[in-house]
Design a protein around this motif. Structure first.
Motif, PDB file in Angstrom:
ATOM      1  N   UNK A 114       0.751  -1.362   0.030  1.00 37.08           N
ATOM      2  CA  UNK A 114       0.056  -0.122   0.033  1.00 37.08           C
ATOM      3  C   UNK A 114       0.982   1.426   0.040  1.00 37.08           C
ATOM      4  N   UNK A 115       2.193   1.043  -0.020  1.00 40.69           N
ATOM      5  CA  UNK A 115       3.177   2.311  -0.019  1.00 40.69           C
ATOM      6  C   UNK A 115       2.775   3.202   1.356  1.00 40.69           C
ATOM      7  N   UNK A 116       2.655   2.500   2.329  1.00 46.27           N
ATOM      8  CA  UNK A 116       2.102   3.150   3.770  1.00 46.27           C
ATOM      9  C   UNK A 116       3.292   2.666   4.862  1.00 46.27           C
ATOM     10  N   UNK A 117       3.462   3.710   5.527  1.00 40.71           N
ATOM     11  CA  UNK A 117       4.680   3.399   6.577  1.00 40.71           C
ATOM     12  C   UNK A 117       4.097   2.828   7.674  1.00 40.71           C
ATOM     13  N   UNK A 118       4.621   1.827   8.402  1.00 37.04           N
ATOM     14  CA  UNK A 118       4.080   1.071   9.364  1.00 37.04           C
ATOM     15  C   UNK A 118       3.649   2.036  10.511  1.00 37.04           C
ATOM     16  N   UNK A 119       2.586   1.732  11.423  1.00 36.60           N
ATOM     17  CA  UNK A 119       2.101   2.580  12.270  1.00 36.60           C
ATOM     18  C   UNK A 119       1.639   2.100  13.444  1.00 36.60           C
ATOM     19  N   UNK A 120       0.847   2.521  14.265  1.00 40.32           N
ATOM     20  CA  UNK A 120       0.221   1.934  15.325  1.00 40.32           C
ATOM     21  C   UNK A 120      -0.842   0.741  15.051  1.00 40.32           C
ATOM     22  N   UNK A 121      -1.541   1.200  14.083  1.00 42.08           N
ATOM     23  CA  UNK A 121      -2.512   0.140  13.602  1.00 42.08           C
ATOM     24  C   UNK A 121      -1.757  -1.430  13.159  1.00 42.08           C
ATOM     25  N   UNK A 122      -0.540  -1.139  12.604  1.00 47.08           N
ATOM     26  CA  UNK A 122       0.244  -2.381  12.083  1.00 47.08           C
ATOM     27  C   UNK A 122       0.522  -3.335  13.387  1.00 47.08           C
ATOM     28  N   UNK A 123       0.627  -2.506  14.695  1.00 46.28           N
ATOM     29  CA  UNK A 123       1.051  -3.346  15.988  1.00 46.28           C
ATOM     30  C   UNK A 123      -0.201  -3.963  16.480  1.00 46.28           C
ATOM     31  N   UNK A 124      -1.451  -3.368  16.296  1.00 45.79           N
ATOM     32  CA  UNK A 124      -2.934  -3.824  16.579  1.00 45.79           C
ATOM     33  C   UNK A 124      -2.769  -5.376  15.620  1.00 45.79           C
ATOM     34  N   UNK A 125      -2.780  -5.017  14.295  1.00 43.46           N
ATOM     35  CA  UNK A 125      -2.859  -6.295  13.358  1.00 43.46           C
ATOM     36  C   UNK A 125      -2.041  -7.410  13.733  1.00 43.46           C
ATOM     37  N   UNK A 126      -0.667  -7.171  14.097  1.00 40.50           N
ATOM     38  CA  UNK A 126       0.105  -8.067  14.455  1.00 40.50           C
ATOM     39  C   UNK A 126      -0.100  -8.750  15.748  1.00 40.50           C
ATOM     40  N   UNK A 127      -0.202  -8.021  17.049  1.00 43.42           N
ATOM     41  CA  UNK A 127      -0.216  -8.395  18.031  1.00 43.42           C
ATOM     42  C   UNK A 127      -1.597  -9.009  18.241  1.00 43.42           C
ATOM     43  N   UNK A 128      -2.638  -8.880  17.532  1.00 44.58           N
ATOM     44  CA  UNK A 128      -3.807  -9.164  17.507  1.00 44.58           C
ATOM     45  C   UNK A 128      -3.843 -10.735  17.429  1.00 44.58           C
ATOM     46  N   UNK A 129      -2.998 -11.435  16.520  1.00 48.96           N
ATOM     47  CA  UNK A 129      -3.033 -12.882  16.386  1.00 48.96           C
ATOM     48  C   UNK A 129      -2.498 -13.542  17.535  1.00 48.96           C
TER      49      UNK A 129
END
Length: 293
Positions: A114-129
């Motif tokens: 998506x050509x987007x910089x990793x942000x707080x939502x990236x942590x939510x997505x990853x940690x949610x697993x």
């Protein structure tokens, strides 16, 4: 076609008293090539030292693909097809964050697409697993991390580890299931043990960032390691033997690997490590890296 090359570090969580809170990124890397294609899914898994090729799924249940799909959905992307090549070096089910690394890989690849910089939502997505952010935050951010929850939000802060700390990891052939070892934990612990471990966790942050001479005391734990010890007696004995020699050792994550936080990069010669693969793994400074071609 778009090709994304992802390099993600292993991690060690808990670090003794910091249960589900403290994490350290380690310079042992899974590497993934993810190519967007016209249609379909193809997965190739290459053994890059982990020895875990045969038991890795090659369909939509693959953890990198699941995380990639979730990341793409979050970002409003619908890639038509994916060709995934995984070069696995992080051993599975050994307490070195292989699952978190896979999830971070998928999320980071979606963000790169998506050509987007990793942000707080990236942590939510990853940690949610996994339901906690210690391993995921370490693989995402690198260095030493402190993770916590605020309601349903995962939070993490990267701190700079002291430059003298040289982690050594002892990996046995034995595997361990995080779910199984978590099931050994009691629903309640004595107040004195909780207070003791809370104090040691606070001390661990100071020791890891400023006072490595305090690491032996700072890695003491009464919250989880004593209860999990029957699951991997050889690893527990190695922790005991190393600590008796003055080495700040702890079970890495849910085990059965052992993490030794040294300042010399070696273990005492008098400690028996014949059933372990012992390697110095520097602290990874930068976390997941993605290159697009």
């Amino acid at each position: 076609m778009t090709l994304l090359k992802v390099k993600v570090p292993a991690s060690s969580a808990n670090l003794g008293p910091g249960f589900d809170t403290l994490g350290l990124a380690l310079a042992l890397y899974d590497r993934v090539e993810l190519r967007i294609t016209d249609a379909g899914l193809k997965i190739e898994v290459v053994d890059a030292g982990a020895g875990d090729v045969d038991d890795v799924p090659t369909d939509e249940s693959h953890l990198v693909i699941r995380a990639f799909r979730r990341g793409c959905e979050h970002l409003g992307l619908r890639p038509p097809g994916v060709h995934l090549r995984c070069f696995n070096a992080i051993p599975h089910a050994r307490g070195l964050g292989s699952s978190a690394a896979a999830v971070v890989t998928g999320v980071a690849a979606a963000y790169a697409l998506a050509e987007k910089t990793l942000d707080d939502d990236a942590l939510q997505l990853a940690a949610g697993f996994e339901g906690h952010a210690d391993n995921a935050a370490a693989s995402l951010l690198g260095g030493f991390v402190v993770a916590w929850n605020e309601g349903e939000r995962f939070r993490a802060e990267r701190l700079q580890p002291h430059h003298d700390i040289r982690p050594v990891v002892a990996v046995p052939a034995l595997r361990s299931s995080t779910d199984a070892t978590r099931g050994l934990l009691p629903a309640q612990v004595p107040h004195a043990d909780a207070a003791f471990t809370a104090g040691r966790a606070a001390l661990a942050v100071h020791a890891l960032t400023a006072r490595p001479d305090l690491l032996l005391s700072a890695t003491e734990d009464r919250l989880h390691q004593p209860y999990r010890a029957p699951a991997y007696p050889a690893s527990s004995e190695l922790v005991r033997a190393l600590r008796a020699e003055g080495v700040a050792a702890a079970i890495s994550g849910a085990g059965p690997s052992v993490l030794a936080l040294t300042t010399g990069g070696i273990l005492p010669t008098g400690v028996d490590v014949t059933s372990f693969d012992v390697t110095e793994l520097p602290i990874d400074p930068g976390g997941v890296q993605v290159a697009a071609q």
